[in-house]
Design a protein around this motif. Structure first.
Motif, mmCIF file in Angstrom:
data_model
loop_
_atom_site.group_PDB
_atom_site.id
_atom_site.type_symbol
_atom_site.label_atom_id
_atom_site.label_comp_id
_atom_site.label_asym_id
_atom_site.label_seq_id
_atom_site.Cartn_x
_atom_site.Cartn_y
_atom_site.Cartn_z
ATOM 1 N N VAL A 177 0.541 -4.241 -2.739
ATOM 2 C CA VAL A 177 0.048 -2.863 -2.642
ATOM 3 C C VAL A 177 1.029 -1.903 -3.323
ATOM 4 O O VAL A 177 0.634 -1.006 -4.073
ATOM 5 C CB VAL A 177 -0.179 -2.460 -1.169
ATOM 6 N N ILE A 178 2.331 -2.128 -3.109
ATOM 7 C CA ILE A 178 3.333 -1.255 -3.730
ATOM 8 C C ILE A 178 3.266 -1.378 -5.255
ATOM 9 O O ILE A 178 3.305 -0.386 -5.977
ATOM 10 C CB ILE A 178 4.743 -1.588 -3.208
ATOM 11 N N PHE A 179 3.118 -2.613 -5.740
ATOM 12 C CA PHE A 179 2.985 -2.797 -7.191
ATOM 13 C C PHE A 179 1.770 -2.034 -7.722
ATOM 14 O O PHE A 179 1.833 -1.413 -8.776
ATOM 15 C CB PHE A 179 2.843 -4.291 -7.542
ATOM 16 N N ILE A 180 0.656 -2.102 -6.982
ATOM 17 C CA ILE A 180 -0.559 -1.404 -7.435
ATOM 18 C C ILE A 180 -0.293 0.102 -7.490
ATOM 19 O O ILE A 180 -0.655 0.775 -8.462
ATOM 20 C CB ILE A 180 -1.746 -1.716 -6.504
ATOM 21 N N GLY A 181 0.384 0.619 -6.454
ATOM 22 C CA GLY A 181 0.708 2.044 -6.437
ATOM 23 C C GLY A 181 1.554 2.443 -7.644
ATOM 24 O O GLY A 181 1.320 3.481 -8.266
ATOM 25 N N ALA A 182 2.525 1.583 -7.976
ATOM 26 C CA ALA A 182 3.389 1.877 -9.112
ATOM 27 C C ALA A 182 2.578 1.874 -10.411
ATOM 28 O O ALA A 182 2.777 2.704 -11.297
ATOM 29 C CB ALA A 182 4.522 0.859 -9.192
ATOM 30 N N LEU A 183 1.632 0.930 -10.479
ATOM 31 C CA LEU A 183 0.795 0.818 -11.677
ATOM 32 C C LEU A 183 -0.079 2.060 -11.825
ATOM 33 O O LEU A 183 -0.185 2.638 -12.915
ATOM 34 C CB LEU A 183 -0.070 -0.436 -11.542
ATOM 35 N N VAL A 184 -0.694 2.489 -10.723
ATOM 36 C CA VAL A 184 -1.532 3.684 -10.752
ATOM 37 C C VAL A 184 -0.706 4.884 -11.221
ATOM 38 O O VAL A 184 -1.139 5.669 -12.069
ATOM 39 C CB VAL A 184 -2.143 3.955 -9.356
ATOM 40 N N GLY A 185 0.516 4.994 -10.684
ATOM 41 C CA GLY A 185 1.384 6.103 -11.074
ATOM 42 C C GLY A 185 1.688 6.085 -12.559
ATOM 43 O O GLY A 185 1.667 7.123 -13.225
ATOM 44 N N LEU A 187 -0.070 4.725 -14.928
ATOM 45 C CA LEU A 187 -1.267 4.907 -15.765
ATOM 46 C C LEU A 187 -1.789 6.338 -15.701
ATOM 47 O O LEU A 187 -2.214 6.900 -16.707
ATOM 48 C CB LEU A 187 -2.373 3.942 -15.333
ATOM 49 N N PHE A 188 -1.797 6.930 -14.502
ATOM 50 C CA PHE A 188 -2.470 8.218 -14.341
ATOM 51 C C PHE A 188 -1.531 9.372 -14.013
ATOM 52 O O PHE A 188 -1.986 10.483 -13.777
ATOM 53 C CB PHE A 188 -3.540 8.104 -13.255
ATOM 54 N N GLY A 189 -0.245 9.111 -13.949
ATOM 55 C CA GLY A 189 0.681 10.199 -13.641
ATOM 56 C C GLY A 189 1.553 10.519 -14.841
ATOM 57 O O GLY A 189 1.397 9.932 -15.913
ATOM 58 N N PHE A 190 2.462 11.455 -14.674
ATOM 59 C CA PHE A 190 3.422 11.759 -15.732
ATOM 60 C C PHE A 190 4.691 12.332 -15.139
ATOM 61 O O PHE A 190 4.723 12.775 -13.989
ATOM 62 C CB PHE A 190 2.830 12.721 -16.765
ATOM 63 N N LYS A 191 5.749 12.320 -15.957
ATOM 64 C CA LYS A 191 7.016 12.938 -15.575
ATOM 65 C C LYS A 191 7.440 13.804 -16.739
ATOM 66 O O LYS A 191 7.343 13.378 -17.897
ATOM 67 C CB LYS A 191 8.102 11.865 -15.365
ATOM 68 N N GLY A 192 7.908 15.002 -16.469
ATOM 69 C CA GLY A 192 8.338 15.867 -17.553
ATOM 70 C C GLY A 192 9.315 16.894 -17.067
ATOM 71 O O GLY A 192 9.807 16.809 -15.941
ATOM 72 N N TYR A 193 9.600 17.857 -17.916
ATOM 73 C CA TYR A 193 10.516 18.914 -17.510
ATOM 74 C C TYR A 193 10.182 20.166 -18.293
ATOM 75 O O TYR A 193 9.485 20.126 -19.309
ATOM 76 C CB TYR A 193 11.968 18.508 -17.759
ATOM 77 N N ASP A 389 2.052 12.180 -9.646
ATOM 78 C CA ASP A 389 1.984 10.750 -9.409
ATOM 79 C C ASP A 389 0.909 10.427 -8.383
ATOM 80 O O ASP A 389 1.153 10.441 -7.173
ATOM 81 C CB ASP A 389 3.353 10.229 -8.944
ATOM 82 N N PRO A 390 -0.304 10.126 -8.854
ATOM 83 C CA PRO A 390 -1.383 9.840 -7.902
ATOM 84 C C PRO A 390 -1.203 8.492 -7.198
ATOM 85 O O PRO A 390 -1.961 8.180 -6.279
ATOM 86 C CB PRO A 390 -2.637 9.843 -8.779
ATOM 87 N N GLY A 391 -0.192 7.704 -7.603
ATOM 88 C CA GLY A 391 0.005 6.399 -6.969
ATOM 89 C C GLY A 391 0.899 6.454 -5.740
ATOM 90 O O GLY A 391 1.023 5.469 -5.012
ATOM 91 N N VAL A 392 1.513 7.608 -5.506
ATOM 92 C CA VAL A 392 2.493 7.686 -4.425
ATOM 93 C C VAL A 392 1.906 7.313 -3.071
ATOM 94 O O VAL A 392 2.512 6.565 -2.301
ATOM 95 C CB VAL A 392 3.120 9.107 -4.367
ATOM 96 N N GLY A 393 0.688 7.806 -2.803
ATOM 97 C CA GLY A 393 0.054 7.501 -1.517
ATOM 98 C C GLY A 393 -0.094 6.003 -1.310
ATOM 99 O O GLY A 393 0.146 5.479 -0.214
#
Ligand code: HEM
Lengths: 459, 282
Positions: A177-185, A187-193, A389-393
């Motif tokens: 489940v944690i791996f899936i969450g990381a994958l979702v993050g 694929l569908f999230g981002f990090k920036g500044y 990060d939509p995978g965090v949940g």
């Protein structure tokens, strides 16, 4: 009939089901992970690259050492771990499931011999009464029994927490489940500044990948401030931010406070206080002694400017009004430091409203340029990390499963008790999936109580 | 009474306790074992008061925060958790000799903290101003302490197993008869790790939750994070070793010792050797 192909598949399956592979993978991951803690990850600093030389740089690059946790071989190990986990579970789960759903309710000789906890009590009570006594005893002291009768022999079976045998599988599931969450993050999230100047607005941010991203709304920095403790250590970095949609502040998001450890989230995007800087600008003009050849200079709060004669100037402090410090004078003034080409340096005050003092200073110190201050503005900028990060949940769900699973796996056990009445003797057998020592004590005490219970009723 | 005086008393108590355990081991005088344990309990009590007092002192100074904010305070807390976990083990199983292999860790921590580290109470920098600090540090250190106890027990296991193997009966003199049987040592090792592993798991998770809350990334492969994961992998391997053929006994004891070495590196080594290469944004 087994064909060679089936043999290969079979041995591959066995390999993936083996705990030796698990040991190998866990230890390999532990050892390999060290690399990335010794070699800097991401974009290594020039100074570091200089210390290792070009041969190593290209080797490390080829092996992916500068981003090893995303390199194909590291990811491959994680995939192998997942496959190993799933295969192991598929192989063992049916057996565990059977133990839970189809318990052995009759203690045969074979089962009795395999049990470490067995006790026999002599008793000649009436079988019907005995049946009631034992049923009542198990119900109150352990768990509700299932009673079976075979050929004149009475069998009782009672169990506690059978489902806790599944907890290990929940732990393993949680890893996935944690791996899936990381994958979702990823694929569908981002990090920036993003950096924002005081009073200015932005609607685009820079992603780590180097691309720009449109937020879909505007963010304005009203103010940045910093507080320190009396010993000079930083106490608080604070940005006051306003979210704007179509040029209007969004209710509830005007003048929002963002400090370290207290971010701002709007429309799924979160802004974190991360850094800050001084973007102030101070204007000067440098002229010859006779006022000819004026040159405009801009000095930043943290940078320096070159003067026409090659020396460099930086600003120490400035004030919009000098009067409180130097009675009789007025207007803006700046305290500057000049580093001359001959290596010497000097500090002095430059005025906006008192050109004669500026000229006098220049005359007293050789023929250098005359500096005039034109005023300036103090401006800070804030540096914000931006993340979605939509995978965090999903990751938290996995973590929750893992913690619950590990605790139940370690601290609960499936306990089973069998009782058999045959020819005037009562045989009790017991088994626990975990913590045999504690179960043995509990078993002995249970048998002791059963003994007194039966004797008491006997009288 | 100041916390600093109480910490000195604690250090002294742990020293006396450790020495008494050593003499107990050598002389097999039962009374000494009990005395050593009582001194250790006294030290634990003094240390508990000292930590509470230091907490209060920080409020008196106007910079109030839990005493877990710098290296000194964390070493002191680590040493406190080691004795606490050992005391629980003692209450439950009453194998006194284990103290001779666990108290040295606690003493080492206290002595280093009192003699070698800066003991001043400092205000909290912005990055640490969060309740997560408390949850994260407490779970991690309780986990570390359980691993320290497991490491001490594993060392005993290896010594005892080594001597039993070298069939030379003359060599296993008095000392070893004091040790619990290796089967018991193996079991206690497992039990300590059974306490430590869930706590470490919680420690990593609270750390990730905090990082996510404060920086927007629950995992960034920072050396400290990575090392905590390495420790976690080693103990996960240990747990599976018990159900894998060929991995029980000595190999499992070694895994436990390696796990604790990795724990110490994660705690101290990363800061001493790897810092500067990589650090959090601000
Ligand atoms: C390659 C991946 C893995 C495989 C193939 C694997 C396989 C297994 C198997 C077969 C068992 C025994 C189940 C039983 O007794 O019926 C087990 C137990 C266990 N596994 Fe895993 N596992 C893996 C990874 C992990 C990881 C990453 C964790 C981390 C938390 C973990 C935690 C546990 C725990 C806590 C137990 C119970 C051990 C005990 O009862 O002493 N496993 N695993």
């Amino acid at each position: 009939m087994t064909t060679p192909k089936k043999d290969v598949l079979r041995s591959l399956w066995d390999a993936f089901c083996s705990l030796k592979l698990t040991m190998f993978l866990l230890i390999s991951l532990a050892v390999i992970s060290i690399i990335g803690t010794v070699i800097p990850q991401g974009t290594p600093a020039e100074e570091y690259l200089a210390t290792i030389g070009p041969a190593k740089i290209s080797l490390y690059k080829a092996l992916g050492f500068f981003d090893m946790y995303h390199s194909w071989w590291f990811i491959l190990l994680l995939y192998l771990l997942t496959v190993n986990l799933v295969a192991c579970s598929i192989k063992r789960l049916p057996h565990i499931w059977k133990i839970i759903t189809q318990p052995v309710t009759v203690m045969e000789d074979g089962l009795e011999r395999s049990l470490t906890n067995v006790a026999t009590i002599k008793n000649s009570n009436d079988p019907v009464q005995l049946k009631e006594q034992i049923t009542a005893f198990l119900e109150t002291e352990f768990a509700e029994p299932v009673v079976t009768e075979t050929g004149g022999t009475l069998h009782f079976f009672a169990q506690k927490n059978p489902w806790c045998r599944l907890s290990v599988y929940f732990v393993h599931l949680s890893v996935i489940v944690i791996f899936i969450g990381a994958l979702v993050g990823s694929l569908f999230g981002f990090k920036g500044y993003v950096n924002i100047l005081e009073g200015e607005s932005i609607s685009k941010i820079m992603l780590r990948s180097g691309k720009e991203l449109d937020l879909g709304y505007t963010l304005r920095l009203e103010q940045f401030s910093m507080a320190t403790y009396s010993n000079g250590a930083p106490k608080e970095f604070k940005s006051i931010l306003t979210v704007l949609e179509n040029g209007k502040p969004v209710p509830g998001y005007a003048n929002a406070r963002v400090i370290v450890n207290d971010p701002l989230t709007y429309k799924g995007i979160t802004f974190y206080q991360s850094s800050y800087g001084d973007a102030s600008e101070y204007l000067f003009t440098a002229t010859d002694l006779d006022g000819k050849n004026p040159v405009s200079l801009t000095v930043g709060g943290q940078s320096s400017a070159k003067l026409p004669d090659g020396s460099s100037m930086c600003l120490l402090e400035s004030t919009p009004d000098i009067a409180p410090y130097s009675p009789g004078l007025s207007g803006p003034a700046a305290n500057v430091e000049i580093h001359k080409t001959d290596g010497t340096s000097e500090r002095f005050v430059v005025y906006a409203n008192h050109p004669e003092l500026n000229i006098e200073h220049a005359k007293n110190h050789g023929k250098g340029p005359v500096l005039h201050y034109k005023g300036g503005e103090k401006h800070m900028y804030t540096g914000l990390q931006v993340a979605k990060d939509p995978g965090v949940g999903i990751v938290w769900l996995g973590c929750f499963l893992m913690v619950i699973g590990v605790y139940t796996a370690f601290f609960m056990s499936h306990r089973r008790i069998w009782v058999r009445i045959q020819n005037g003797s009562v045989t009790v057998g017991g088994n626990a999936s975990k913590n045999q020592g504690a179960f043995q004590l509990a078993f002995e005490s249970l048998v002791g109580r059963l003994k007194t219970d039966l004797n008491k009723e006997n009288k | 009474m100041t916390s600093s005086l109480l910490f000195n008393i604690t250090t002294f108590a742990y020293l006396i306790s450790m020495l008494a355990f050593f003499v107990f081991l050598a002389s097999r005088t039962k009374v000494l074992g009990s005395a050593a344990m009582i001194v250790a309990y006294g030290g634990l009590l003094a240390q508990t008061f000292a930590i509470a007092l230091r907490w209060k002192e920080s409020y008196d100074m106007g910079v109030g925060h839990a005493p877990l904010s710098n290296l000194y305070e964390s070493v002191v807390f680590f040493s406190w958790t080691i004795v606490l976990i050992y005391a629980l083990l003692d209450i439950k199983y009453k194998y006194r000799v284990i103290g001779a292999f666990v108290m040295p860790f606690a003493l080492l921590g206290m002595a280093w903290a009192q003699l070698g580290l800066n003991t001043g109470i400092e205000p909290l920098v912005p990055a640490l101003q969060s309740n997560w600090l408390l949850y994260h540090v407490v779970t991690c250190f309780l986990g570390y302490a359980a691993f320290a106890v497991a490491c001490g027990i594993s060392i005993m296991y290896l010594i005892k197993a080594g001597c039993e193997e070298s069939a030379d009966k003359q060599s296993d003199t008095g000392l070893l008869t004091m040790f619990p049987p290796i089967r018991v040592l193996d079991d206690l090792n497992y039990r300590s790790i059974m306490v430590g592993f869930p706590l470490l798991t919680l420690g990593i998770i609270t750390g990730a939750a905090w990082a996510n809350y404060a920086w927007g990334t629950y995992w960034s492969w920072d050396p400290k994070e990575t090392w905590s994961l390495i420790v976690w992998f080693v103990y996960a391997a240990f747990l599976h070793a018990r159900i894998t053929k060929g991995w029980v006994g000595k190999r499992a004891a070694w895994l436990s010792i390696i796990g604790f070495a990795a724990t110490i590196f994660c705690y101290l080594g990363v800061n001493l050797f790897l810092s500067g290469l990589h650090s959090y944004g601000k």
